[in-house]
Design a protein around this motif. Structure first.
Motif, PDB file in Angstrom:
ATOM      1  N   PRO A  28       0.776  -1.286  -0.159  1.00 52.55           N
ATOM      2  CA  PRO A  28      -0.149   0.087   0.027  1.00 52.55           C
ATOM      3  C   PRO A  28       0.837   1.348  -0.173  1.00 52.55           C
ATOM      4  O   PRO A  28       2.128   1.179   0.238  1.00 52.55           O
ATOM      5  CB  PRO A  28      -0.909  -0.075   1.253  1.00 52.55           C
ATOM      6  CG  PRO A  28       0.071  -0.879   2.152  1.00 52.55           C
ATOM      7  CD  PRO A  28       0.561  -1.942   1.351  1.00 52.55           C
ATOM      8  N   ALA A  29       0.210   2.408  -0.157  1.00 55.49           N
ATOM      9  CA  ALA A  29       0.765   3.787  -0.474  1.00 55.49           C
ATOM     10  C   ALA A  29       1.818   4.049   1.084  1.00 55.49           C
ATOM     11  O   ALA A  29       2.720   4.578   0.742  1.00 55.49           O
ATOM     12  CB  ALA A  29      -0.014   4.644  -0.795  1.00 55.49           C
ATOM     13  N   GLY A  30       1.162   3.484   2.113  1.00 56.18           N
ATOM     14  CA  GLY A  30       1.856   3.984   3.357  1.00 56.18           C
ATOM     15  C   GLY A  30       3.130   3.071   3.676  1.00 56.18           C
ATOM     16  O   GLY A  30       3.734   3.212   4.338  1.00 56.18           O
ATOM     17  N   PHE A  31       3.414   2.189   2.832  1.00 57.39           N
ATOM     18  CA  PHE A  31       4.442   1.195   3.327  1.00 57.39           C
ATOM     19  C   PHE A  31       5.797   1.919   3.458  1.00 57.39           C
ATOM     20  O   PHE A  31       6.546   1.664   4.236  1.00 57.39           O
ATOM     21  CB  PHE A  31       4.583  -0.254   2.239  1.00 57.39           C
ATOM     22  CG  PHE A  31       5.715  -0.577   2.434  1.00 57.39           C
ATOM     23  CD1 PHE A  31       5.772  -1.588   3.500  1.00 57.39           C
ATOM     24  CD2 PHE A  31       6.621  -0.815   1.483  1.00 57.39           C
ATOM     25  CE1 PHE A  31       6.855  -2.506   3.502  1.00 57.39           C
ATOM     26  CE2 PHE A  31       7.892  -1.497   1.611  1.00 57.39           C
ATOM     27  CZ  PHE A  31       7.913  -2.588   2.737  1.00 57.39           C
ATOM     28  N   PRO A  32       6.214   2.673   2.358  1.00 59.31           N
ATOM     29  CA  PRO A  32       7.571   3.313   2.630  1.00 59.31           C
ATOM     30  C   PRO A  32       7.561   4.342   3.808  1.00 59.31           C
ATOM     31  O   PRO A  32       8.770   4.409   4.260  1.00 59.31           O
ATOM     32  CB  PRO A  32       7.973   4.090   1.224  1.00 59.31           C
ATOM     33  CG  PRO A  32       6.798   3.448   0.040  1.00 59.31           C
ATOM     34  CD  PRO A  32       5.719   3.003   1.180  1.00 59.31           C
ATOM     35  N   GLY A  33       6.501   4.860   3.874  1.00 61.25           N
ATOM     36  CA  GLY A  33       6.572   5.667   5.418  1.00 61.25           C
ATOM     37  C   GLY A  33       6.793   4.776   6.665  1.00 61.25           C
ATOM     38  O   GLY A  33       7.263   5.333   7.399  1.00 61.25           O
ATOM     39  N   GLU A  34       6.263   3.611   6.736  1.00 62.96           N
ATOM     40  CA  GLU A  34       6.279   2.658   7.595  1.00 62.96           C
ATOM     41  C   GLU A  34       7.633   2.437   7.853  1.00 62.96           C
ATOM     42  O   GLU A  34       8.162   2.270   8.914  1.00 62.96           O
ATOM     43  CB  GLU A  34       5.169   1.549   7.380  1.00 62.96           C
ATOM     44  CG  GLU A  34       3.840   1.944   7.494  1.00 62.96           C
ATOM     45  CD  GLU A  34       2.791   0.665   7.159  1.00 62.96           C
ATOM     46  OE1 GLU A  34       3.453  -0.086   6.840  1.00 62.96           O
ATOM     47  OE2 GLU A  34       1.526   1.093   7.198  1.00 62.96           O
ATOM     48  N   VAL A  35       8.381   1.820   6.652  1.00 62.88           N
ATOM     49  CA  VAL A  35       9.591   1.375   6.817  1.00 62.88           C
ATOM     50  C   VAL A  35      10.476   2.633   7.254  1.00 62.88           C
ATOM     51  O   VAL A  35      11.398   2.332   8.041  1.00 62.88           O
ATOM     52  CB  VAL A  35      10.052   1.256   5.288  1.00 62.88           C
ATOM     53  CG1 VAL A  35      11.621   0.818   5.304  1.00 62.88           C
ATOM     54  CG2 VAL A  35       9.350  -0.121   4.576  1.00 62.88           C
ATOM     55  N   LEU A  36      10.304   3.888   6.679  1.00 64.54           N
ATOM     56  CA  LEU A  36      11.058   5.138   7.302  1.00 64.54           C
ATOM     57  C   LEU A  36      10.881   5.189   8.826  1.00 64.54           C
ATOM     58  O   LEU A  36      11.995   5.359   9.546  1.00 64.54           O
ATOM     59  CB  LEU A  36      10.609   6.305   6.752  1.00 64.54           C
ATOM     60  CG  LEU A  36      11.258   7.646   7.053  1.00 64.54           C
ATOM     61  CD1 LEU A  36      12.653   7.668   6.772  1.00 64.54           C
ATOM     62  CD2 LEU A  36      10.487   8.784   6.504  1.00 64.54           C
ATOM     63  N   ALA A  37       9.598   5.117   9.260  1.00 63.53           N
ATOM     64  CA  ALA A  37       9.592   5.140  10.918  1.00 63.53           C
ATOM     65  C   ALA A  37      10.323   3.862  11.603  1.00 63.53           C
ATOM     66  O   ALA A  37      10.387   4.219  12.610  1.00 63.53           O
ATOM     67  CB  ALA A  37       7.966   5.356  11.059  1.00 63.53           C
ATOM     68  N   GLY A  38      10.473   2.869  11.000  1.00 65.44           N
ATOM     69  CA  GLY A  38      10.920   1.871  11.588  1.00 65.44           C
ATOM     70  C   GLY A  38      12.630   1.795  11.750  1.00 65.44           C
ATOM     71  O   GLY A  38      12.974   1.259  12.875  1.00 65.44           O
ATOM     72  N   LYS A  39      13.269   2.688  10.807  1.00 63.24           N
ATOM     73  CA  LYS A  39      14.647   3.236  11.289  1.00 63.24           C
ATOM     74  C   LYS A  39      15.592   2.118  11.086  1.00 63.24           C
ATOM     75  O   LYS A  39      16.675   2.162  11.532  1.00 63.24           O
ATOM     76  CB  LYS A  39      14.858   3.829  12.530  1.00 63.24           C
ATOM     77  CG  LYS A  39      14.165   5.255  12.651  1.00 63.24           C
ATOM     78  CD  LYS A  39      14.230   5.943  14.011  1.00 63.24           C
ATOM     79  CE  LYS A  39      13.648   7.152  13.975  1.00 63.24           C
ATOM     80  NZ  LYS A  39      13.948   7.977  15.440  1.00 63.24           N
ATOM     81  N   VAL A  40      15.175   0.822  10.740  1.00 64.73           N
ATOM     82  CA  VAL A  40      16.014  -0.208  10.238  1.00 64.73           C
ATOM     83  C   VAL A  40      15.644  -0.726   8.917  1.00 64.73           C
ATOM     84  O   VAL A  40      14.522  -0.563   8.539  1.00 64.73           O
ATOM     85  CB  VAL A  40      15.861  -1.451  11.296  1.00 64.73           C
ATOM     86  CG1 VAL A  40      16.295  -1.124  12.601  1.00 64.73           C
ATOM     87  CG2 VAL A  40      14.476  -2.027  11.559  1.00 64.73           C
ATOM     88  N   ARG A  41      16.879  -1.437   8.182  1.00 68.21           N
ATOM     89  CA  ARG A  41      16.342  -1.986   6.944  1.00 68.21           C
ATOM     90  C   ARG A  41      15.313  -3.041   7.009  1.00 68.21           C
ATOM     91  O   ARG A  41      15.258  -3.613   7.754  1.00 68.21           O
ATOM     92  CB  ARG A  41      17.839  -2.510   6.392  1.00 68.21           C
ATOM     93  CG  ARG A  41      18.928  -1.685   6.126  1.00 68.21           C
ATOM     94  CD  ARG A  41      18.729  -0.507   5.371  1.00 68.21           C
ATOM     95  NE  ARG A  41      18.732  -0.910   3.890  1.00 68.21           N
ATOM     96  CZ  ARG A  41      19.841  -0.850   3.166  1.00 68.21           C
ATOM     97  NH1 ARG A  41      20.987  -0.444   3.803  1.00 68.21           N
ATOM     98  NH2 ARG A  41      19.813  -1.296   2.047  1.00 68.21           N
ATOM     99  N   HIS A  42      14.477  -2.905   5.961  1.00 72.03           N
ATOM    100  CA  HIS A  42      13.334  -3.818   5.840  1.00 72.03           C
ATOM    101  C   HIS A  42      13.567  -4.968   4.705  1.00 72.03           C
ATOM    102  O   HIS A  42      13.971  -4.592   3.505  1.00 72.03           O
ATOM    103  CB  HIS A  42      12.064  -3.193   5.384  1.00 72.03           C
ATOM    104  CG  HIS A  42      10.745  -3.895   5.565  1.00 72.03           C
ATOM    105  ND1 HIS A  42      10.358  -5.013   4.753  1.00 72.03           N
ATOM    106  CD2 HIS A  42       9.639  -3.568   6.402  1.00 72.03           C
ATOM    107  CE1 HIS A  42       9.299  -5.472   5.150  1.00 72.03           C
ATOM    108  NE2 HIS A  42       8.902  -4.659   6.365  1.00 72.03           N
ATOM    109  N   SER A  43      13.398  -6.168   4.874  1.00 67.08           N
ATOM    110  CA  SER A  43      13.719  -7.256   4.198  1.00 67.08           C
ATOM    111  C   SER A  43      12.974  -7.138   2.705  1.00 67.08           C
ATOM    112  O   SER A  43      13.555  -7.869   1.839  1.00 67.08           O
ATOM    113  CB  SER A  43      13.332  -8.628   4.810  1.00 67.08           C
ATOM    114  OG  SER A  43      12.126  -8.741   5.045  1.00 67.08           O
ATOM    115  N   ALA A  44      11.794  -6.635   2.507  1.00 71.18           N
ATOM    116  CA  ALA A  44      11.022  -6.560   1.484  1.00 71.18           C
ATOM    117  C   ALA A  44      11.632  -5.293   0.478  1.00 71.18           C
ATOM    118  O   ALA A  44      11.444  -5.595  -0.569  1.00 71.18           O
ATOM    119  CB  ALA A  44       9.554  -6.180   1.860  1.00 71.18           C
TER     120      ALA A  44
END
Length: 281
Positions: free
Chosen positions: A226-242
């Protein structure tokens, strides 16, 4: 810290471009071909300098990344510059390999530093999603994606990434370096050839940042996220496996921005400060 050249030297600005396909990035390496290595060798040869020269660059591009609007500086002996300045551009054209060109050489204004005086860098990343593939004449500069991408969806995702953030989730961490950046522009549009082009402009970029951002947004564009996914990754502050760091050949440094001449030195001093976000130690 002064950005003035040593006594007896002139700081010279170079505007250049290169095809990154056959280079192991910008930075000089002992056993690999690099843009910096080729340029420094060419300058030393055409000016018949006894001492090696050292270039400072606005953006240290990775292996395979191209540049259309790169900027660098070099400090040259004043007498050499006075004697050779009007011939240097043509001589470099005759000495440099086909995949790197210098378009302008000029004495830099006081306080100029190609890296630290810059206020922004603008990159473009090009993605082709035609089912038949990428135009063979563009293949070295366009990533082919095997599913259609929705530019509007990617622009919706991009809006959530703008501003000053800790981009640790989109950067390859380097010891002692901050991952706080200000993302000034991030937008997608279709070119006349139908290629999806991302324009990405920030005060600076950390290692792999643009390619990781594009990788996250492609997941939105092709419907995987979904469109919010890149923002969620940013907020997590760690590399995302996807999130994949997409291949370098689709990326080009298009332009570097600098302030007015009377603000160059102040900008250089400011850029050397290690940044933190409000509320962070």
């Amino acid at each position: 810290m002064s950005d003035d050249p040593a006594p007896g030297f002139v700081r010279v600005r170079l505007d250049l471009s290169y095809d990154g396909a056959e280079f192991s990035g910008w930075a000089k390496q002992r056993s690999r071909r690099t843009v910096q290595g080729e340029l420094e060798s060419a300058i030393g040869t055409v000016l018949r300098l006894g001492e090696p020269v050292e270039l400072t660059v606005a953006g240290r591009t990775d292996a395979g990344v191209h540049a259309r609007g790169q900027v660098a500086h070099v400090d040259l002996p004043r007498d050499v510059w006075a004697a050779e300045s009007d011939k240097l551009l043509r001589r470099l054209a005759g000495r440099l390999p086909w995949d790197v060109r210098v378009w302008r050489v000029a004495a830099a204004p006081a306080g100029f530093n190609a890296r630290f005086s810059a206020v922004w860098r603008r990159y473009a990343y090009r993605v082709g999603d035609h089912p038949g593939g990428v135009d063979p004449l563009l293949r070295g500069h366009v990533l082919w994606h095997d599913r259609p991408v929705d530019v509007d969806a990617m622009n919706e995702a991009a809006e959530l990434l703008l501003g000053e953030h800790d981009f640790a989730a989109y950067c390859k961490k380097r010891e002692g370096a901050t991952t706080i950046r200000t993302l000034l522009d991030l937008r997608w549009e279709r070119s006349a050839q139908g290629v999806a082009v991302a324009t990405v402009r920030a005060d600076a970029f950390c290692h792999n940042m643009v390619r990781a951002l594009v990788g996250a947004m492609i997941l939105v564009g092709d419907g995987h996220k979904p469109a919010g996914f890149p923002g969620e990754v940013l907020a997590g502050k760690v590399r995302h496996s996807a999130v994949n760091v997409v291949r370098p050949h689709g990326l080009t440094l298009e332009e570097v921005g600098y302030p007015a001449d009377d603000q160059l030195a102040a900008r250089s001093r400011e850029a050397r400060n290690l940044r933190t976000l409000p509320g962070c130690p």
